[in-house]
Design a protein around this motif. Structure first.
Motif, mmCIF file in Angstrom:
data_model
loop_
_atom_site.group_PDB
_atom_site.id
_atom_site.type_symbol
_atom_site.label_atom_id
_atom_site.label_comp_id
_atom_site.label_asym_id
_atom_site.label_seq_id
_atom_site.Cartn_x
_atom_site.Cartn_y
_atom_site.Cartn_z
ATOM 1 N N PRO A 358 0.818 -1.221 0.000
ATOM 2 C CA PRO A 358 0.000 0.000 0.000
ATOM 3 C C PRO A 358 0.848 1.267 0.000
ATOM 4 N N ASN A 359 1.953 1.263 0.730
ATOM 5 C CA ASN A 359 2.806 2.457 0.757
ATOM 6 C C ASN A 359 3.573 2.638 -0.549
ATOM 7 N N THR A 369 -0.823 9.947 1.722
ATOM 8 C CA THR A 369 -0.672 9.431 3.084
ATOM 9 C C THR A 369 0.775 9.055 3.378
ATOM 10 N N SER A 370 1.220 9.330 4.592
ATOM 11 C CA SER A 370 2.553 8.921 5.021
ATOM 12 C C SER A 370 2.450 7.782 6.016
ATOM 13 N N ASN A 371 3.268 6.748 5.801
ATOM 14 C CA ASN A 371 3.380 5.653 6.747
ATOM 15 C C ASN A 371 2.030 5.022 7.075
ATOM 16 N N LYS A 494 7.222 5.798 2.115
ATOM 17 C CA LYS A 494 7.114 6.226 3.506
ATOM 18 C C LYS A 494 6.579 5.112 4.407
ATOM 19 N N THR A 495 7.477 4.224 4.762
ATOM 20 C CA THR A 495 7.171 3.184 5.738
ATOM 21 C C THR A 495 8.465 2.836 6.456
ATOM 22 N N VAL A 496 8.405 1.904 7.401
ATOM 23 C CA VAL A 496 9.585 1.525 8.172
ATOM 24 C C VAL A 496 9.624 0.014 8.316
#
Length: 583
Positions: A358-359, A369-371, A494-496
């Motif tokens: 999705p990111n 959207t972020s994260n 934008k993810t971790v």
């Protein structure tokens, strides 16, 4: 059973700088064993196995490939055992050898090769490519038993002459008393799909059996195929990393797998596809009314043995439809069994990206959207987070009308209208139709994971690979997460990354996170007199499926707060309870 671990580097010599050319030999690929070392362990292709082999047939060419967790087909036609223990042994669909030998006409066989025995074994080699359909039928991913096989691959695989593979197909399609052995859809679409093949009704889904090749020609073709696939693997950064990583692996024994299955069943374990783990207990699947909602331990063990008994698969790069994802024994292995694999004798740690696809979609299709997390969608849509995760496995691969029926669609329509419209427009306008989105997501995922693995390899860190996740020796956890976070930021996604050991502080926490108990729904009762303890009774009708409890407990643990766990009886229904501990 002796439990001492040995460093494979001290026992098994593996040449990671092996160069492939026309002069390589099978012996050069096998490495050498030092005769002075004695061990009770079985070495499976740089893999230390925690059990001696049983007296049974050895599985040869594992190739359970298509339609994995993301419901996207792969055009990988076969997978091969790395440094096979028996280089003349293959697995074939049950019954086909007897029928070929007894009923296929001699003129058709002699058209394949003047020596009928060679012709028969070439037919068996072709049939071995359909082994994966047996497992796909059992797990429901491809109930019709079709499998894509590229003409180019078949021409190379059965390369006695350019037309050999076509002559083999013709022989297998011969109408017999009970019908032909093989059928083909004969509907190739250039750039999109190859011919699909499947076994006919008398043979499809009937099991797998072992077969020894005896003719020089068939054995030579099989081994040339091994060399060719291994040579290609060494050219790919992810595959090359895996070949180096396999030296550090210890596989679980079947007894260990069975014990883990008992533990998970007691916990009510559910797979990523939402299926509850269960044992067949000698029954047919249809004995269980909800068998399509169950994942059977017996099937998982059968797959594990198929993927490992004659060595690990040579890691292989998928085609365009899969974005170049790499497939090996561990991507195809049931995840609960993979969790038992040791790295350098230690329980491994896994790191994966949070809500990666999705990111990626938000980045590729101009979202805002972020994260984004699965919890975000679950909270806003007031649906179970497990449902969100399961739906995300296939959401972007669906046709537009199917996307609109998904419980996730309202979220994207409300929060990411521009991204959603860009996705829909592309599905209508490109030659790959609705599959274009997943193709692009897979390509970007592979780019990211390749960059991560190359950076780790520069530091001498080699890792296992499961698409958007890596697993590795525990001491590398902090460094792996840092590299993953750095690389994903470089790609503007934008993810971790998150580490598995962050969520598994101890067995009580792990059990609790799977139970997800609503503390307010708990009522205190007196336990049986003989136990002389006070226990809690938890009614599963009042379970809270939010992940909020997990985050609260993590905060308490991280802050050093002492937690008190008490005995509980989890009530699923009349005469259906289990004992556990809850906070």
């Amino acid at each position: 059973m002796q439990k001492q671990q040995f460093l494979l580097s001290n026992i098994y010599h593996f040449d990671n700088n092996l160069q492939f050319d026309d002069n390589y030999t099978y012996k050069s690929l096998l490495g050498k064993f030092e005769p002075s070392h004695q061990s009770t362990y079985l070495f499976n292709n740089d893999v230390l196995k925690r059990a001696l082999p049983k007296e049974k047939e050895i599985l040869d060419i594992p190739r359970v490939t298509d339609y994995n967790d993301d419901n996207v087909s792969s055009d990988i036609s076969a997978q091969l055992a790395l440094f096979v223990i028996n280089n003349n042994k293959i697995k074939i669909p049950s019954k086909v050898e007897h029928v070929i030998r007894k009923y296929v006409s001699r003129p058709l066989l002699k058209d394949i090769h003047k020596d009928v025995e060679v012709a028969i074994e070439l037919c068996l080699l072709f049939c071995s490519q359909l082994n994966s359909t047996y497992f796909n039928i059992k797990n429901g991913s491809q109930p019709d038993g079709w499998k894509s096989l590229r003409a180019e691959y078949l021409r190379d695989f059965l390369s006695l002459s350019p037309m050999t593979y076509k002559k083999v197909i013709r022989a297998l399609e011969e109408p017999l008393k009970r019908g032909a052995i093989l059928e083909c859809d004969y509907k190739p679409i250039k750039g999109q799909k190859n011919h699909f093949y499947r076994l006919t009704e008398p043979y499809v889904g009937k099991g797998i059996e072992s077969c020894d090749l005896k003719t020089r020609e068939a054995i030579s073709l099989l081994n040339k195929h091994y060399y060719r696939v291994l040579s290609e693997a060494k050219k790919n950064p992810i595959c090359d990393n895996l070949i180096r990583f396999y030296q550090d692996i210890t596989l679980p024994s079947i007894d260990e797998i069975k014990k883990e299955a008992e533990r998970l069943i007691a916990l009510g374990y559910v797979t990523k596809k939402g299926k509850k783990l269960r044992k067949l207990n000698g029954h047919a699947r249809t004995y269980y009314k909800n068998h399509k909602e169950l994942s059977f331990v017996d099937d998982a063990i059968e797959i594990f043995e198929y993927l490992t008994d004659n060595g690990l698969l040579i890691p292989t790069v998928g085609g365009e439809a899969s974005g170049g994802r790499v497939v090996d024994s561990f991507t195809l292995m049931p995840s609960w069994i993979r969790n038992l694999v040791l790295v350098n004798g230690n329980i491994h740690v896994e790191s994966d990206y949070s809500c990666l696809h999705p990111n990626i979609a938000i980045t590729l299709y101009n979202g805002s959207t972020s994260n984004l997390t699965h919890d975000d969608l679950g909270s806003e849509l007031t649906i179970d987070v497990k449902t969100v995760k399961k739906e995300h496995l296939s959401f972007f691969n669906k046709e537009v009308w199917q996307m609109k029926q998904s419980p996730l669609y309202p979220y994207y329509q409300q929060n990411e209208p521009r991204m959603l419209q860009n996705v829909i427009t592309e599905k209508y306008e490109t030659q790959y139709k609705h599959k274009i989105t997943s193709r692009r997501l897979f390509v970007k995922e592979v780019e990211v994971m390749t960059a991560v693995i190359q950076e780790l390899n520069k530091e001498g860190i080699y890792v296992g690979y499961v698409y958007d996740a890596l697993f590795f020796y525990p001491k590398h956890a902090t460094r792996v997460k840092k590299v993953m976070d750095t690389v994903i930021q470089q790609y503007g996604i934008k993810t971790v990354a998150k580490l598995s050991n962050e969520e598994k502080q101890n067995l009580d926490i792990e059990a609790l996170t799977q139970a997800k108990v609503d503390l307010k729904a708990i009522k205190k009762t007196q336990g049986p007199a003989e136990e002389k303890i006070s226990v809690l009774e938890v009614d599963t009708n009042n379970l809270n499926f939010s992940d909020r409890i997990k985050s609260i407990l993590r905060e308490k643990i991280n802050s050093g707060e002492e937690l008190d766990f008490v005995d509980a009886t989890i009530v699923f229904g009349k005469n259906d309870t289990m004992k556990d501990k809850v906070y």
